[in-house]
Design an enzyme around this catalytic site. Structure first.
Site, PDB file in Angstrom:
ATOM      1  N   ILE A 133       0.750   1.490  -8.769  1.00  0.00           N
ATOM      2  CA  ILE A 133       1.290   1.760  -7.434  1.00  0.00           C
ATOM      3  C   ILE A 133       0.138   1.844  -6.450  1.00  0.00           C
ATOM      4  O   ILE A 133      -0.862   2.522  -6.701  1.00  0.00           O
ATOM      5  CB  ILE A 133       2.084   3.089  -7.410  1.00  0.00           C
ATOM      6  CG1 ILE A 133       3.149   3.107  -8.511  1.00  0.00           C
ATOM      7  CG2 ILE A 133       2.726   3.304  -6.048  1.00  0.00           C
ATOM      8  CD1 ILE A 133       3.783   4.470  -8.729  1.00  0.00           C
TER       9      ILE A 133
ATOM     10  N   GLY B  52       2.841  10.626   0.985  1.00  0.00           N
ATOM     11  CA  GLY B  52       4.109  10.003   1.318  1.00  0.00           C
ATOM     12  C   GLY B  52       4.814   9.323   0.169  1.00  0.00           C
ATOM     13  O   GLY B  52       4.919   9.854  -0.948  1.00  0.00           O
ATOM     14  N   ILE B  53       5.317   8.121   0.443  1.00  0.00           N
ATOM     15  CA  ILE B  53       6.133   7.390  -0.530  1.00  0.00           C
ATOM     16  C   ILE B  53       5.339   7.095  -1.795  1.00  0.00           C
ATOM     17  O   ILE B  53       5.853   7.218  -2.908  1.00  0.00           O
ATOM     18  CB  ILE B  53       6.664   6.097   0.096  1.00  0.00           C
ATOM     19  CG1 ILE B  53       7.658   6.416   1.234  1.00  0.00           C
ATOM     20  CG2 ILE B  53       7.336   5.217  -0.951  1.00  0.00           C
ATOM     21  CD1 ILE B  53       8.034   5.218   2.080  1.00  0.00           C
TER      22      ILE B  53
ATOM     23  N   SER C  54      10.628  -2.587   5.089  1.00  0.00           N
ATOM     24  CA  SER C  54      11.008  -1.688   6.173  1.00  0.00           C
ATOM     25  C   SER C  54      12.209  -2.276   6.891  1.00  0.00           C
ATOM     26  O   SER C  54      12.419  -3.496   6.885  1.00  0.00           O
ATOM     27  CB  SER C  54       9.839  -1.545   7.162  1.00  0.00           C
ATOM     28  OG  SER C  54      10.245  -0.889   8.342  1.00  0.00           O
TER      29      SER C  54
ATOM     30  N   TYR D  81       3.617  -4.781  13.643  1.00  0.00           N
ATOM     31  CA  TYR D  81       4.202  -4.234  12.419  1.00  0.00           C
ATOM     32  C   TYR D  81       5.439  -5.020  12.010  1.00  0.00           C
ATOM     33  O   TYR D  81       5.589  -5.402  10.842  1.00  0.00           O
ATOM     34  CB  TYR D  81       4.550  -2.763  12.641  1.00  0.00           C
ATOM     35  CG  TYR D  81       5.172  -2.090  11.438  1.00  0.00           C
ATOM     36  CD1 TYR D  81       4.470  -1.954  10.249  1.00  0.00           C
ATOM     37  CD2 TYR D  81       6.471  -1.579  11.496  1.00  0.00           C
ATOM     38  CE1 TYR D  81       5.035  -1.333   9.149  1.00  0.00           C
ATOM     39  CE2 TYR D  81       7.044  -0.958  10.404  1.00  0.00           C
ATOM     40  CZ  TYR D  81       6.327  -0.838   9.223  1.00  0.00           C
ATOM     41  OH  TYR D  81       6.895  -0.233   8.138  1.00  0.00           O
TER      42      TYR D  81
END
Length: 277
Positions: free
Chosen positions: A7, A13-14, A135, A148
């Site tokens: 990961i 955070g995530i 996202s 973004y």
């Protein structure tokens, strides 16, 4: 033999929540971050193990080293979660070219480089799962997030196209798409750091004020935290399906529903209505 996941972006955070969730479910975890710092290792309760190591998605040598260290420790890697990312916030006209390049270097090219580093092993095993954390900004767009949004739209296209290629090798590619805002992350902090105000762009002042007001109204839809996203990431890795997209979050604002159900002209009018005088 316990399975292993690598990961990226695990310092907070995530990424951090995802690393801990996999370990608690008995997985070995290669938890990578730009500046390694210890994570709790829930070996006692699950049998899972966490190896923290450096990986900067903008440094290909660090990617190769992290994969090598992970394989040396656990023998094989069964899944990859591309989580590392950041978002530039601000007017496009005020963004330096260096910021444009960095936005894509981290959110797109970094994902590609980490993925490429693991593909030979996944092909040799005729198995593997790649989860890219996307996202809602890859499904709909918002002003002052143009860079973004562009990077997340690129990630969407890359992931979908790659999924067709890698299915021939027994490798699954999936997208987990948080939308509505995620609490307890450093994403907003880095976005704020990347913002560059330009005093020469006073022509935008009215629009910027309206946009900030609109964003304030959108915040009320935030209902999820990092562990909510981590739970969906774990599901995507382990559910054994060929599902491509996993949405997680609150669409109370109606952006995703509008994108998927309205005719083009109505969709654009709906989105613009948030930012008009």
């Amino acid at each position: 033999m316990r399975k292993t996941v690598l990961i990226t972006g695990c310092s907070s955070g995530i990424g951090r929540a995802t690393a801990l969730r996999f370990a608690r479910q008995g997985w070995n975890v290669v938890a990578t971050m730009r500046r390694p710092e210890p994570l709790p290792t829930p070996v006692e309760e699950s049998g899972g193990d966490i190896l923290v190591t450096r990986l900067d998605v903008q440094d290909r040598a660090s990617i190769a080293e992290a994969v090598s260290v992970g394989l040396g420790r656990f023998g094989r890697i069964d899944a990859l979660v591309n989580n590392a990312g950041f978002g530039h916030f601000g007017l496009f006209e005020a963004a330096p070219r260096e910021t444009m390049l960095e936005q894509f270097d981290v959110n797109v090219f970094g994902v590609m480089d980490v993925t490429r580093a693991l593909l030979p092993q996944f092909r040799a095993n005729r198995a593997g799962v790649i989860v890219n954390v996307g996202s809602g900004a890859g499904l709909f767009t918002l002003p002052m997030l143009s860079l973004y949004c562009a990077s997340k739209f690129a990630l969407e296209g890359f992931s979908e196209a790659l999924s067709y290629e890698l299915a021939s090798q027994g490798i699954a590619v999936k997208l987990v798409e948080p939308h509505g805002g995620v609490s307890a992350t450093r994403f907003g902090e880095r976005s704020a750091e990347e913002h560059r105000a330009d005093a020469e762009l006073a022509d935008y002042d009215g629009f910027v004020a309206r946009t900030r007001d609109a964003f304030g109204r959108m915040v009320s839809a935030t209902t999820m935290d990092s562990d909510d996203v981590a739970r969906v990431v774990f599901e995507a890795v382990t559910d054994g399906t060929d599902q491509l997209r996993y949405l997680v979050g609150d669409d109370a604002r109606g952006f995703i529903k509008a994108r998927r159900t309205l005719p083009e002209a109505e969709y654009v009018a709906f989105m613009r209505s948030w930012f008009r005088p």
